[in-house]
Design an enzyme around this catalytic site. Structure first.
Site, PDB file in Angstrom:
ATOM      1  N   ARG A  24       0.843  -1.192   0.000  1.00 36.51           N
ATOM      2  CA  ARG A  24       0.000   0.000   0.000  1.00 36.51           C
ATOM      3  C   ARG A  24       0.881   1.246   0.000  1.00 36.51           C
ATOM      4  NH1 ARG A  24      -1.019   4.717   2.503  1.00 36.51           N
ATOM      5  NH2 ARG A  24      -0.687   3.755   4.534  1.00 36.51           N
TER       6      ARG A  24
ATOM      7  N   THR B  67       3.598  11.418   9.094  1.00 37.01           N
ATOM      8  CA  THR B  67       3.231  11.418   7.675  1.00 37.01           C
ATOM      9  C   THR B  67       4.225  12.195   6.821  1.00 37.01           C
ATOM     10  OG1 THR B  67       0.960  11.304   8.448  1.00 37.01           O
ATOM     11  CG2 THR B  67       1.275  11.794   6.119  1.00 37.01           C
TER      12      THR B  67
ATOM     13  N   HIS C 106       4.176   4.523  12.690  1.00 33.05           N
ATOM     14  CA  HIS C 106       4.208   4.499  11.223  1.00 33.05           C
ATOM     15  C   HIS C 106       5.087   5.669  10.802  1.00 33.05           C
ATOM     16  CE1 HIS C 106       2.230   3.952   7.158  1.00 33.05           C
ATOM     17  NE2 HIS C 106       2.663   5.204   7.043  1.00 33.05           N
TER      18      HIS C 106
ATOM     19  N   HIS D 245       7.900   7.792   8.309  1.00 31.28           N
ATOM     20  CA  HIS D 245       8.467   8.064   6.981  1.00 31.28           C
ATOM     21  C   HIS D 245       9.887   8.582   7.143  1.00 31.28           C
ATOM     22  CE1 HIS D 245       5.142   7.407   4.071  1.00 31.28           C
ATOM     23  NE2 HIS D 245       4.421   7.435   5.177  1.00 31.28           N
TER      24      HIS D 245
ATOM     25  N   HIS E 139      40.825  -4.688   6.124  1.00 32.32           N
ATOM     26  CA  HIS E 139      39.548  -5.234   6.592  1.00 32.32           C
ATOM     27  C   HIS E 139      39.469  -6.733   6.308  1.00 32.32           C
ATOM     28  CE1 HIS E 139      36.947  -1.371   6.994  1.00 32.32           C
ATOM     29  NE2 HIS E 139      38.182  -1.157   7.339  1.00 32.32           N
TER      30      HIS E 139
END
Lengths: 550, 550
Positions: free
Chosen positions: B17, B183, B210, B212, B307
């Site tokens: 969604r 949001t 939720h 973002h 490394h």
């Protein structure tokens, strides 16, 4: 806002060192110089340019930079502490470091007992001696010495006392800064905050944070460190870096400046972030990731209809900050009105005021959109955009007309290859400035070690007798990208060519399904840009002279 | 570890969604079904499948899913609260929702007074009524109702009391969960924690987060919410989502499980994350971003020699967790920064054991370094590295010998261009497998829309009759880089070609001062790699058959 609101942080960029460790990225010396200059202009305090002890390319970069001194940043070279059981001045790495001519060095040493035992295979005491003797030696030879405490956060978890001893050794030996490194990138913000507080209690030297992104927390960890008292942040443009990358300065700096209330760069400089993000992406020959916070093409793109209509009413409905603050712009995927302000803005940058002529701006926008649909990309190719605008405004002279070209490449079985180009073109009479063979059709050939060089030489042979200034133009970079990758060798090809006349640098773009044709377009734009630029300067000079006579 | 160690969190996936809002992403109904099943198998509790009121594709998906019931997850449909000044059962969106046949719904409503006034253009009271009547209506029609408090964190900053009233309305109407939404994606972890704590004090319903990613903090904000008491996390695979994306479950779940000590998925299920990350990338028709934490191709890739040698001693030296925990694996790459240990590791990956033969490893490394000094770059071109090693070890067959090639490109004055290539090559008798014109010298031509396509076609014309398997090879990408070390006209060109035969993918590299010659080398390696690969498979098959006879 916090209690230390408006406190200035020191920004340490390592795009050219840690960022160069990104898998698949290999900056040319030319790229590095261009990026270093942009970072200097951005106003970061430290630009880490490479590890001269590890590869000859970094040595070449530092050598070249002696001829291009930075305006304000400390150019910084990276290296390790001296080898175990050896005198500092008997260490080849350290000697190479001292020959770079840079004002600052960042020296990494071990803060995690595990690494001392298993990677270095030495004693806890010798490791501390390696740190302190190296820092003490370099302290008198460089303006600034930064100690990178490698694996500090893992070390702090494993043996708190030893991790603190390691940075105390660096502080007592005279380090100007101690940067605490989350080398494996797995720390959590809470752990980072506690360790930074402990470090600040242990030493009187200011503390920096160097975070990696293996838990997708590099930005959050850097912010937690700053909240805990760190005053220097390390990071890279676009979060480039080994494995999952380093802290992304393009997200971190606006977060710290606009959300947490610190000062990061000089006023207005954050507006250059979007530009520098694209510049670095182009240097890596990859598209800028569209999702990048703040600077990405989609960061302020509104797709859903509800979002678009709400943003039209009040942009804060679906935007966490104003995109202009970082030099980005809002886009609506459903609206063609979105880009016109970009065109106006770009035209304004080029000295063309279209704000009183919205019809022309709309015309340019329409052509830009059509060309972008064919694969053009004017971000980073401003010279081609300027020529396109001038063409559409009817102000561009026609310097020559192509009748056709041919490029031939041979290779034999012994690995030898060579190329030849033939060009037929006409130079119209009215633009001839040297009084040569005006309006004549020129038909000529040239060879080159590759087809683009051959084309370039043949085109210059045609043009240089009419436009002798072109002899100063040198191609400084040539980049090719395939756009519709799934089509393989039959795909659309975008060529970008960077050029310089020793004074200015410019980049042009050409697109075609034939790489030679794409190269030709970028090449032509490069030379036409130079001719136009010199013509414009001549006009300005005449105007100035005329004005002076009044 | 925290005081709530081993507490089970509820995972809410919104890839289908919110993830489907990613710019440029359009899942087919088949993609959605496939992803939903994989998520169900992964063991997330909620799978949000779409917004049936917003587009017919989502209605089709929910309809189709009635024939493919999920094993354990709640398939969830998304919608908004009812329209203002209207009865719930008079709202088309809500009616569509009730026809989906799903067990759970997520309903978003406004928590920010600004949105109520400026986007909805209604009163504070009507907004609360919209929330409570919608939730109360759906409560009796679905097993689970989640209220998504849109813009909760911005609302909480602007008008704390009203934001809390909005979630109280949902709680009192019978919502099972309240998910607090950032949001606009601009919140900071500290603000998130404070608002979650306030929400938990205001309602008795469990709280979700939720987040973002507009500040590159979605993972950090989700973790801060959990630390503050949230027990449900929303997110997407690979962090897909509008603008800068949603919280990336592929990073968030391992962080919560392995670092913070919560329980996220059933035991062993996190090992499927790398697989599902690739699955979702393929559904979006894009390569998986290599840098992705935990699940990306580079997340455990080691480039620098220091490394590599340390990781061989103890993998925790440069790895924050073991890659097997998330189904990923460690890789070593070969590059100019590498040492002998990379070559040994790389050879081992290719099934060549050089550890007992340090002289040969040193020989290969020497050749690699010499070739890299000429501009080669084997990192990301492992196929060319494998061919180089086989050549140096004397195990590579000679499939053909080039006598020479010629590539010609024409352009006329009208923007039309085309290319032609001619190749002369010999195929030795002993490698002919189809019994064709063995040991014959082939001399042939082909055209193409560009010179590389023409070369590719001509070379295949020579080889395909002897090696028919080559017809399955497709070039999937072509990249060109100019290595401008010695500035000027004599630049070195590096070409990388990616190929696939529908089963495997490989990348080869060619370097020359002539772009056509460099393309030729990369092209040849690509086809030789395919021939060698098929030969090796044949040998293995024969060996297996032979062993079976014993």
């Amino acid at each position: 806002m916090n209690s230390r609101a408006r406190e200035k942080l020191t920004i340490f960029d390592t795009t050219l060192r840690d960022g160069a460790q990104t898998m698949g990225v290999a900056f040319s010396v030319e790229d590095k110089i261009r990026i270093a200059r942009s970072l200097d202009d951005l106003g970061v305090e430290y630009i880490e340019g490479g590890w001269p002890g590890s590869n000859p390319k970094d040595i070449a970069f530092f050598k070249e930079m002696q001829r291009h001194p930075l305006a304000s940043a400390y150019l910084t070279a990276f290296s390790s502490t001296r080898m175990k059981n050896r005198a500092v001045d008997d260490d080849a790495n350290i000697r190479t470091l001292c020959e770079t001519g840079v004002p600052a060095v960042a020296i990494f040493g071990k803060s995690w007992d595990l690494h001392v035992r298993e990677a270095l295979e030495t004693t806890a005491e010798e490791n501390l001696a390696m740190i302190s003797t190296t820092i003490a030696y370099l302290r008198t030879r460089f303006e600034k010495v930064i100690f990178d405490a490698e694996h500090f956060f893992d070390g702090f978890k494993a043996d708190e006392a030893y991790a603190l001893e390691s940075i105390r050794a660096a502080a007592e030996a005279g380090a100007d800064w101690i940067a605490l490194c989350d080398t494996n990138g797995g720390a959590l913000p809470g752990d980072v905050a506690r360790a930074v507080e402990a470090a600040l209690s242990a030493v009187a030297v200011p503390i920096g944070i160097h975070a990696h992104n293996d838990g997708e927390l590099a930005v959050a960890n850097s912010m937690a460190a700053v909240e805990a008292g760190a005053t220097m942040v390390h990071g890279t443009i676009n979060g480039l870096g080994e494995r999952c990358g380093n802290a992304n300065l393009c997200s971190l700096l606006p977060n710290l400046e606009y959300k947490s209330g610190y000062r990061t760069l000089a006023d207005g400089k954050l507006k250059k972030l979007t530009y520098i993000s694209h510049l670095v992406s182009e240097a890596t020959n990859r598209s800028q990731p569209e999702w990048l916070p703040y600077v990405g093409r989609n960061a302020f793109a509104h797709k859903g209809g509800i979002h678009v209509s709400a943003v039209r009413k009040n942009s804060s409905c679906y935007e966490h900050i104003s995109p202009e603050l970082v030099g980005n712009s809002r886009t609506f995927t459903v609206s063609e009105l979105s880009g016109k302000s970009n065109v106006l803005e770009k035209a304004r940058e080029m000295g063309i005021d279209l704000s009183g002529d919205p019809g022309r701006a709309a015309g340019i926008l329409k052509e830009v959109k059509a060309m972008e649909a064919r694969g053009y990309h004017f971000e980073g190719a401003e010279a081609s955009f300027e020529l396109l605008s001038a063409r559409l405004l009817g102000t561009l002279k026609e310097y020559f007309t192509l009748h056709g070209f041919r490029v031939l490449t041979w290779a034999d079985g012994d690995g030898k290859s060579w190329s030849e180009a033939t060009i037929k073109a006409a130079v119209p009479e009215e633009v001839s400035i040297s009084g040569g063979h005006a309006d004549s059709v020129e038909h000529t050939s040239a060879d080159g070690s590759g087809p683009v060089e051959a084309l370039d030489r043949a085109l210059r042979k045609v043009l240089e007798k009419f436009y002798p200034n072109l002899s100063t133009v040198k191609l400084s970079d040539y980049k090719v990208r395939i756009l519709n990758e799934e089509a393989g060798t039959n795909a659309t090809t975008r060529v970008m060519i960077s050029s310089t006349d020793g004074k200015d640098h410019w980049t042009t773009v050409g697109v075609s399904d034939n790489i030679m044709d794409a190269s030709w377009h970028a090449l032509c734009d490069s030379l036409i840009y130079k001719m136009k630029k010199d013509d414009d300067a001549l006009i300005t000079k005449k105007e100035v002279a005329y004005a002076a006579q009044d």
